[in-house]
Design a protein around this motif. Sequence first.
Motif, PDB file in Angstrom:
ATOM      1  N   SER A  69       0.843  -1.202   0.000  1.00  0.00           N
ATOM      2  CA  SER A  69       0.000   0.000   0.000  1.00  0.00           C
ATOM      3  C   SER A  69       0.870   1.241   0.000  1.00  0.00           C
ATOM      4  O   SER A  69       1.766   1.383   0.840  1.00  0.00           O
ATOM      5  CB  SER A  69      -0.916   0.013   1.229  1.00  0.00           C
ATOM      6  N   TRP A  70       0.602   2.127  -0.953  1.00  0.00           N
ATOM      7  CA  TRP A  70       1.340   3.378  -1.037  1.00  0.00           C
ATOM      8  C   TRP A  70       0.365   4.521  -1.301  1.00  0.00           C
ATOM      9  O   TRP A  70      -0.322   4.547  -2.311  1.00  0.00           O
ATOM     10  CB  TRP A  70       2.381   3.324  -2.158  1.00  0.00           C
ATOM     11  N   ASN A  71       0.259   5.431  -0.337  1.00  0.00           N
ATOM     12  CA  ASN A  71      -0.632   6.588  -0.450  1.00  0.00           C
ATOM     13  C   ASN A  71      -2.049   6.182  -0.836  1.00  0.00           C
ATOM     14  O   ASN A  71      -2.676   6.795  -1.704  1.00  0.00           O
ATOM     15  CB  ASN A  71      -0.078   7.606  -1.455  1.00  0.00           C
ATOM     16  N   GLY A  72      -2.530   5.135  -0.207  1.00  0.00           N
ATOM     17  CA  GLY A  72      -3.890   4.680  -0.460  1.00  0.00           C
ATOM     18  C   GLY A  72      -4.059   3.811  -1.683  1.00  0.00           C
ATOM     19  O   GLY A  72      -5.160   3.314  -1.947  1.00  0.00           O
ATOM     20  N   GLN A  73      -2.982   3.595  -2.447  1.00  0.00           N
ATOM     21  CA  GLN A  73      -3.054   2.762  -3.652  1.00  0.00           C
ATOM     22  C   GLN A  73      -2.494   1.377  -3.353  1.00  0.00           C
ATOM     23  O   GLN A  73      -1.424   1.250  -2.774  1.00  0.00           O
ATOM     24  CB  GLN A  73      -2.262   3.403  -4.787  1.00  0.00           C
ATOM     25  N   GLU A  74      -3.217   0.341  -3.735  1.00  0.00           N
ATOM     26  CA  GLU A  74      -2.771  -1.024  -3.532  1.00  0.00           C
ATOM     27  C   GLU A  74      -2.079  -1.519  -4.799  1.00  0.00           C
ATOM     28  O   GLU A  74      -2.663  -1.493  -5.889  1.00  0.00           O
ATOM     29  CB  GLU A  74      -3.951  -1.925  -3.168  1.00  0.00           C
ATOM     30  N   ILE A  75      -0.848  -1.980  -4.633  1.00  0.00           N
ATOM     31  CA  ILE A  75      -0.013  -2.361  -5.771  1.00  0.00           C
ATOM     32  C   ILE A  75       0.389  -3.827  -5.630  1.00  0.00           C
ATOM     33  O   ILE A  75       1.077  -4.193  -4.668  1.00  0.00           O
ATOM     34  CB  ILE A  75       1.258  -1.494  -5.823  1.00  0.00           C
ATOM     35  N   PRO A  76      -0.035  -4.709  -6.542  1.00  0.00           N
ATOM     36  CA  PRO A  76       0.379  -6.119  -6.466  1.00  0.00           C
ATOM     37  C   PRO A  76       1.889  -6.240  -6.638  1.00  0.00           C
ATOM     38  O   PRO A  76       2.487  -5.559  -7.472  1.00  0.00           O
ATOM     39  CB  PRO A  76      -0.370  -6.779  -7.637  1.00  0.00           C
ATOM     40  N   LEU A  77       2.491  -7.126  -5.848  1.00  0.00           N
ATOM     41  CA  LEU A  77       3.934  -7.331  -5.919  1.00  0.00           C
ATOM     42  C   LEU A  77       4.235  -8.812  -6.076  1.00  0.00           C
ATOM     43  O   LEU A  77       3.805  -9.631  -5.257  1.00  0.00           O
ATOM     44  CB  LEU A  77       4.610  -6.793  -4.653  1.00  0.00           C
ATOM     45  N   SER A  78       4.984  -9.151  -7.123  1.00  0.00           N
ATOM     46  CA  SER A  78       5.355 -10.540  -7.378  1.00  0.00           C
ATOM     47  C   SER A  78       6.837 -10.626  -7.704  1.00  0.00           C
ATOM     48  O   SER A  78       7.439  -9.654  -8.171  1.00  0.00           O
ATOM     49  CB  SER A  78       4.544 -11.119  -8.543  1.00  0.00           C
ATOM     50  N   LEU A  79       7.408 -11.812  -7.473  1.00  0.00           N
ATOM     51  CA  LEU A  79       8.819 -12.049  -7.769  1.00  0.00           C
ATOM     52  C   LEU A  79       8.967 -13.237  -8.707  1.00  0.00           C
ATOM     53  O   LEU A  79       8.252 -14.233  -8.585  1.00  0.00           O
ATOM     54  CB  LEU A  79       9.613 -12.341  -6.495  1.00  0.00           C
ATOM     55  N   TYR A  80       9.881 -13.109  -9.665  1.00  0.00           N
ATOM     56  CA  TYR A  80      10.389 -14.277 -10.366  1.00  0.00           C
ATOM     57  C   TYR A  80      11.345 -14.967  -9.405  1.00  0.00           C
ATOM     58  O   TYR A  80      12.105 -14.320  -8.696  1.00  0.00           O
ATOM     59  CB  TYR A  80      11.172 -13.884 -11.613  1.00  0.00           C
ATOM     60  N   VAL A  81      11.345 -16.295  -9.406  1.00  0.00           N
ATOM     61  CA  VAL A  81      12.237 -17.046  -8.519  1.00  0.00           C
ATOM     62  C   VAL A  81      12.910 -18.153  -9.317  1.00  0.00           C
ATOM     63  O   VAL A  81      12.276 -18.817 -10.150  1.00  0.00           O
ATOM     64  CB  VAL A  81      11.472 -17.655  -7.329  1.00  0.00           C
ATOM     65  N   LYS A  82      14.198 -18.332  -9.083  1.00  0.00           N
ATOM     66  CA  LYS A  82      14.936 -19.392  -9.754  1.00  0.00           C
ATOM     67  C   LYS A  82      15.865 -20.081  -8.765  1.00  0.00           C
ATOM     68  O   LYS A  82      16.483 -19.433  -7.916  1.00  0.00           O
ATOM     69  CB  LYS A  82      15.745 -18.843 -10.922  1.00  0.00           C
ATOM     70  N   LEU A  83      15.979 -21.386  -8.908  1.00  0.00           N
ATOM     71  CA  LEU A  83      16.831 -22.208  -8.053  1.00  0.00           C
ATOM     72  C   LEU A  83      18.090 -22.590  -8.822  1.00  0.00           C
ATOM     73  O   LEU A  83      18.017 -23.059  -9.956  1.00  0.00           O
ATOM     74  CB  LEU A  83      16.068 -23.473  -7.637  1.00  0.00           C
ATOM     75  N   VAL A  84      19.253 -22.371  -8.211  1.00  0.00           N
ATOM     76  CA  VAL A  84      20.530 -22.672  -8.853  1.00  0.00           C
ATOM     77  C   VAL A  84      21.431 -23.387  -7.861  1.00  0.00           C
ATOM     78  O   VAL A  84      21.549 -22.952  -6.711  1.00  0.00           O
ATOM     79  CB  VAL A  84      21.242 -21.381  -9.335  1.00  0.00           C
ATOM     80  N   ARG A  85      22.040 -24.473  -8.300  1.00  0.00           N
ATOM     81  CA  ARG A  85      23.040 -25.129  -7.465  1.00  0.00           C
ATOM     82  C   ARG A  85      24.417 -24.657  -7.889  1.00  0.00           C
ATOM     83  O   ARG A  85      24.776 -24.733  -9.067  1.00  0.00           O
ATOM     84  CB  ARG A  85      22.952 -26.647  -7.581  1.00  0.00           C
ATOM     85  N   TYR A  86      25.176 -24.182  -6.918  1.00  0.00           N
ATOM     86  CA  TYR A  86      26.496 -23.648  -7.227  1.00  0.00           C
ATOM     87  C   TYR A  86      27.516 -24.782  -7.247  1.00  0.00           C
ATOM     88  O   TYR A  86      27.768 -25.422  -6.238  1.00  0.00           O
ATOM     89  CB  TYR A  86      26.905 -22.594  -6.203  1.00  0.00           C
ATOM     90  N   GLU A  87      28.117 -25.015  -8.424  1.00  0.00           N
ATOM     91  CA  GLU A  87      29.051 -26.127  -8.594  1.00  0.00           C
ATOM     92  C   GLU A  87      30.501 -25.680  -8.654  1.00  0.00           C
ATOM     93  O   GLU A  87      31.399 -26.504  -8.664  1.00  0.00           O
ATOM     94  CB  GLU A  87      28.719 -26.893  -9.890  1.00  0.00           C
ATOM     95  N   GLY A  88      30.734 -24.370  -8.724  1.00  0.00           N
ATOM     96  CA  GLY A  88      32.089 -23.864  -8.910  1.00  0.00           C
ATOM     97  C   GLY A  88      32.965 -24.062  -7.696  1.00  0.00           C
ATOM     98  O   GLY A  88      32.499 -24.313  -6.586  1.00  0.00           O
ATOM     99  N   GLY A  89      34.260 -23.912  -7.906  1.00  0.00           N
ATOM    100  CA  GLY A  89      35.229 -24.030  -6.826  1.00  0.00           C
ATOM    101  C   GLY A  89      35.788 -22.684  -6.441  1.00  0.00           C
ATOM    102  O   GLY A  89      35.309 -21.637  -6.877  1.00  0.00           O
TER     103      GLY A  89
END
Length: 278
Positions: A228-248
């Motif tokens: 909520s910002w100044n009386g306005q409702e704003i939908p909020l979503s995230l892209y999500v990604k799963l990564v396994r770190y294999e580096g050394g």
Amino acid sequence: MENIQLLIEAMEYIEDNLSQPLKTDTIADHLYCSKSTIEKLFRYINNISIRDYIIRRRMSKASKEIVHNPEKSLLNIGLDYGYSSNEAFSRAFYSVWQVSPSEFRNNPSEFELFPGYKLDRELMEEKTMTDRKKIDISKLYDCIKERKGCYLVLGDIKSLIPINEISHKAGDLAIITAMKRMEQASGDEDIVFRIGGDEFVILTNSKDEDYARSICEKIISHNEEVISWNGQEIPLSLYVKLVRYEGGTALRYSEFFTMLQNELSEEFKNQYPDRLSD
């Protein structure tokens, strides 16, 4: 390249003097350039004014003081960053965190909301990277070298630009809320970092894919919840990604950063708009 060098020196000067009075005139004099030159360059690269950048950096550092020095008074923390009264410090803190310093002390967060921008000198030696802005994630890099085989959860706010068009303060609130969602989904030994304007990382301390996926699901479960910002409702979503770190441990700093950015590229967003991907 000369302008990039000027910006590096400006950021380094600001970071070294956050506890001192800082004015654009002073910064320009230190860099032997005009005030208008540094203001235009700074706004072009960072998309905010020098003044706003300084306030955000001060409040980001002040938040760490609040968390790690519970015995230190809020007034003294404010004084350390140039504020002569609790009222002035509270106004500045609220403008960044959307809560007062005392509320933050009662419900603290460990994440870095507004880390200092760093134009890495190593990256700038690579011609394809000369204009790339990045965040100083050296702490994350040091930690991840010790967590080979562990999972990273990467997050990116969907459509932050339209939120910023409503108000940059609404955009700041979206970033705070996104970070809180990631922090609340993570475990006690996981580390949450912001690596770009609207890009985030959870460095888990686990090689268990199911555990990492449960974090992803927790974050995604809050998609479309509103801020909520100044009386306005704003939908909020995230892209999500799963990564396994294999580096050394031999992975270079710039390579690690580039890997994170590539994993959150537009190609991923277009190919997997609403689901997880390995």
